[in-house]
Each structure stands twice: as C-alpha cells, then as structure tokens.
Design an enzyme around this catalytic site. Structure first.
Site, PDB file in Angstrom:
ATOM      1  CE  LYS A   1      25.726 -45.915  26.341  1.00 22.14           C
ATOM      2  NZ  LYS A   1      26.096 -46.708  25.495  1.00 22.14           N
TER       3      LYS A   1
ATOM      4  CD  GLN B   1      26.015 -49.976  23.633  1.00 24.72           C
ATOM      5  OE1 GLN B   1      25.893 -48.773  23.872  1.00 24.72           O
ATOM      6  NE2 GLN B   1      27.228 -50.673  24.315  1.00 24.72           N
TER       7      GLN B   1
ATOM      8  CG  ASP C   1      30.082 -43.383  21.417  1.00 25.82           C
ATOM      9  OD1 ASP C   1      30.119 -43.319  22.911  1.00 25.82           O
ATOM     10  OD2 ASP C   1      29.481 -44.161  20.807  1.00 25.82           O
TER      11      ASP C   1
HETATM   12  N1  GUN Z   1      30.155 -50.338  24.114  1.00 27.67           N
HETATM   13  C1  GUN Z   1      30.984 -50.040  25.166  1.00 27.67           C
HETATM   14  N2  GUN Z   1      31.341 -48.971  25.606  1.00 27.67           N
HETATM   15  C2  GUN Z   1      30.750 -48.158  24.603  1.00 27.67           C
HETATM   16  C3  GUN Z   1      30.695 -46.881  24.292  1.00 27.67           C
HETATM   17  O1  GUN Z   1      31.272 -46.173  25.324  1.00 27.67           O
HETATM   18  N3  GUN Z   1      30.209 -46.597  23.345  1.00 27.67           N
HETATM   19  C4  GUN Z   1      29.487 -47.058  22.490  1.00 27.67           C
HETATM   20  N4  GUN Z   1      28.884 -46.625  21.271  1.00 27.67           N
HETATM   21  N5  GUN Z   1      29.514 -48.666  22.545  1.00 27.67           N
HETATM   22  C5  GUN Z   1      30.067 -48.877  23.723  1.00 27.67           C
END
Ligand code: GUN
Length: 295
Positions: free
Chosen positions: A53, A97, A120
C-alpha cells in the site's frame, strides 16, 4: 469454450494511470492527498499488504504516513493515534490494517475513524450509505470487482449474480453494490454461504459467479454454467514443495477446469488482488477532493 482471462494487473494499471494524472492536477492546486496507514504487530501477510500500500501511494504521488506499532500497543494508544489522524488535515484517508491483535476491539477502532476519512469503507456510516444507495466510500475489494466487470464489458443489468461468501469485507458489500438501482449494477443477486444447501444448484444458474468463500476449490467446473463469468476473490496458500517458498497461491475456484467452461475468468494471482490497493488509492483521491470542495 475457453475463457478470456480478465487481467486485473492491466485494469489496475489503467486506473492508477488515471489517478496519477488526477494527483498531478491536484498538486498544481497545492493539494497532496494523504493516507495514514496503521499496522499493529508483525503478521507477515499484513506487513506485505501494508508495504504494498505504501509503495502504491508513492508510485502515484499520494503522501503516506506509516505507523507500525508493536503488538503490545493498547487499544487506548491506537484510538489516540486514530484521533490524531482524524484531526490532521494532511491525512485524507485512514487505514487500520486488519486483523488487529486479539486484545483490541476491532469494531471500536473502526467506529473511531472519521467516516469522511474511512477509505476502507468499513465504518457503519459508509456501510449504511452504500446499502441505501447514497454516495459513500465503497470497500476496496468489492469495488474492485465491480470495476473489473464494468471495464471488461460484462453486462450486470438483469444478470443473475451468485456471490459465494458473506463476509463484511467482500460478500455482503459486493452483493449490495450489484443489486443497486444504478448503472453498472441492477443485477439479480443471490448470496450463498457456508450454510447454503447444495451450492451448485445456485451457482449453475449464475451468469456471473463471485467466489469469496476463503477455501480452494469451492467452485468446481460442474457448478458453472457454460459461458458464465467467474470472478475469484480467494487468496489461499497451498503447500507446494516445487516452489522455493514452499507454497503457491490459489483462489476459491478450480481455475484450470472452470476456464474451459466460463466465458471470462480472473486468475489468482493477477486478478482481483491488484484491484484492491488501486481502489484504496481511488478512495483517497476522492477524499482529498471532497476535503477541498472539489467535485
Ligand atoms: N485486511 C485484509 N483486507 C483488508 C482491507 O481491505 N483493509 C484493511 N484495513 N485490512 C484488511
């Protein structure tokens, strides 16, 4: 029939090029979109997602504020960080995350994120807006799936979409997005899950299958109608001693057999995966524009 492969890497690259141009235009107005990223602990899969990311942000000119916190971080400390980012004008999007360590209440943390920075799309305010069809930050993986269908010329209007999996991150939102009375949606949606009796009875009726069960081979060739479009959201590690790292990635679909029946199919890796981070960048740019009264 041998399916056309839907190339997620290419579609993601196209969207990133569009975003890069938008970010450059914003910079001329003195606006730099910013994403705050928080990782608690040292889970290797999460570490690699978070690094990807951060790299993606850099590649299109988004400022990224990285916060890697030790596993023993308390909920109060995490909430305080989220509060600081909520009030920081350089930050347009906040990404915590998941999963978080067990001693932290995930829902309390997601609820603490300002819905206007919830790139998100996990905050109940955004989930609610999505369900009633208002403008909202859409969660990245299902939004990526919808974009892939749209950009591959797949007609969803009136199509029967069967979603396999009812997670909050993929199954529930993708079903909701595709049933909206909107362009690029208007589908008839069936949502199946682990308690569905005779899954194949439903998937065989599908014009479009979206597999998000989290288990390899959930969708096999006998469960697919000739000419269906198959989107595989799964990412599963299976042991493979021929690979240096000892495993390989497979989706939730029996790709080799299903590609002989489907008209289009996404591979794993290289399908839905690259779209997720791309839609996060998209949401961050949208948020920066909104914060500055653009759009
Ligand atoms: N963990 C797995 N996929 C995601 C996601 O799309 N966003 C976040 N914040 N954590 C994740």
């Amino acid at each position: 029939m041998t399916a056309r492969i839907i190339d997620g890497k290419q579609i993601a690259a196209d969207i990133r090029d569009e975003l890069k141009a938008e970010v450059a235009a914003l910079k001329e107005k003195g606006i730099v979109p910013g994403l705050g990223v928080v990782l608690v602990g040292e889970d290797p899969a999460s570490q690699s997602y978070v690094s990807a990311k951060e790299k993606a942000c850099e590649s299109i000119g988004i400022y990224s504020d990285d916060n890697r916190l030790p596993v023993e971080t308390t909920q109060e400390e995490l909430l305080a960080l989220v509060g600081r980012m909520n009030n920081d004008p350089r930050i347009n999007g906040i990404l915590v995350q998941l999963p978080l360590p067990r001693h932290i209440d995930e829902s309390a943390v997601l609820m603490a994120i300002d819905p206007d920075k919830d790139v998100d799309g996990f905050h109940p305010v955004n989930v609610g807006k999505m369900v009633v069809g208002e403008d909202a930050f859409l969660p990245c993986t299902p939004h990526g799936v919808v974009q892939m269908l749209r950009r591959s010329g797949v007609e969803t209007c009136g199509a029967h979409v069967v979603v396999v999996g009812r997670s909050n991150i993929v199954g529930k939102p993708v079903a909701n997005m595709l049933l909206q009375k909107k362009e690029g949606a208007n589908a008839t949606v069936t949502l199946c899950h682990t308690r569905t009796r005779d899954l194949g009875q439903f998937t065989r009726q599908a014009d479009i299958i979206i597999a998000a069960s989290g288990f390899p081979n959930t969708v096999t060739a006998d469960m697919v109608k000739e000419g269906a479009v198959v989107i595989d959201v799964g990412v599963n590690r299976i042991e493979d001693p021929t690979r240096e790292r000892g495993y390989r990635l497979v989706g939730d679909v029996d790709f080799d057999a299903v590609k002989e029946k489907a008209s289009m199919i996404t591979p794993v890796p290289g399908g839905v995966g690259p779209m997720t981070i791309t839609m996060l960048l998209f949401n961050t740019v949208v948020s920066a524009k909104r914060a500055n009264g653009i759009d």
